[in-house]
Design an enzyme around this catalytic site. Structure first.
Site, PDB file in Angstrom:
ATOM      1  CG  HIS A 246      -0.327   0.233   2.521  1.00  0.00           C
ATOM      2  ND1 HIS A 246      -0.012  -0.788   3.381  1.00  0.00           N
ATOM      3  CD2 HIS A 246       0.069   1.372   3.149  1.00  0.00           C
ATOM      4  CE1 HIS A 246       0.520  -0.295   4.479  1.00  0.00           C
ATOM      5  NE2 HIS A 246       0.598   1.018   4.362  1.00  0.00           N
TER       6      HIS A 246
ATOM      7  CG  ASP B  79      -0.061  -4.143   2.627  1.00  0.00           C
ATOM      8  OD1 ASP B  79       0.044  -3.536   1.536  1.00  0.00           O
ATOM      9  OD2 ASP B  79      -0.057  -3.559   3.722  1.00  0.00           O
TER      10      ASP B  79
ATOM     11  CB  SER C 243       3.383   0.116   9.168  1.00  0.00           C
ATOM     12  OG  SER C 243       2.747  -0.660   8.177  1.00  0.00           O
TER      13      SER C 243
END
Length: 203
Positions: A92, A122, A196
């Site tokens: 993403h 992802d 992240s």
């Protein structure tokens, strides 16, 4: 032995963070976002449009018009897995990117290109061209990872600054209903926008 002291918590994670952080990358992305549907330029304009008999009265500018394209900037973390410049990050972060910049702890900056992406997990792989060998972290084996083992999550959300959180492996083989690769490591080390996309490191 029976009388050996049990080390419950590592004294600190500084040595681990210092050794890994040169390979943790800050990623800046620029995307072109299409304008999309009509924008109504009169306050209170009906989204269903202006009836034909009123358009000449109000003027064409009060009717629906296409919104212009605009540049959207984003950022995230990643980590170098090979000295030639391969970097793992979140899908993403780079999906739809027109430009990707990678900034390392030593203040070097690189242009990057997408090698491959997997929206289901992802995960994305990007590549930079360094002027020599880049710092890299070795990939571990989840087969050797044990539940209860200490781990740290490291990210680089703001360029040269790194963020580190610590916890343990809570479970392995966790199924969360996310497709064919549903076999995850669960950890209570905080995973937030700060780290992240960065690596999960064992001791």
């Amino acid at each position: 032995s029976k009388n050996a002291p049990v080390r419950m918590v590592p004294q600190n994670f500084s040595t681990l963070a210092d050794s890994v952080s040169p390979a943790v990358a800050h990623i800046r992305v620029e995307k072109t976002v299409k304008g999309g549907g009509p924008a109504f330029h009169q306050f209170g304009q009906s989204p269903f449009g202006v009836p034909e008999q009123f358009r000449d009265f109000f003027g064409r500018k009060f009717g629906p018009q296409r919104r212009p394209d605009f540049k959207q900037r984003g950022q995230g973390s990643g980590f170098i897995i090979d000295k030639s410049g391969y970097i793992v990050t979140n899908n993403h972060v780079v999906e739809g990117a027109d430009k990707i910049k990678v900034l390392l702890k030593d203040e070097t900056e690189y242009d990057a290109k997408i090698v491959g992406r997997d929206p289901v997990t992802d995960i994305a792989l990007i590549k930079v061209e360094g002027k020599g060998d880049l710092p890299a972290v070795p990939l571990g084996s989840s087969d050797n990872l044990k539940v209860g083992e200490w781990v740290a999550a490291i990210g680089s959300p703001f360029g040269l600054e790194h963020t580190v959180t610590a916890g343990i492996v809570s479970a392995k083989g966790r199924v969360i209903g996310s497709g064919p690769y549903d076999d995850f490591i669960q950890t209570d080390a905080s995973i937030n926008p700060g780290n992240s996309g960065g690596p999960l490191i064992n001791m």
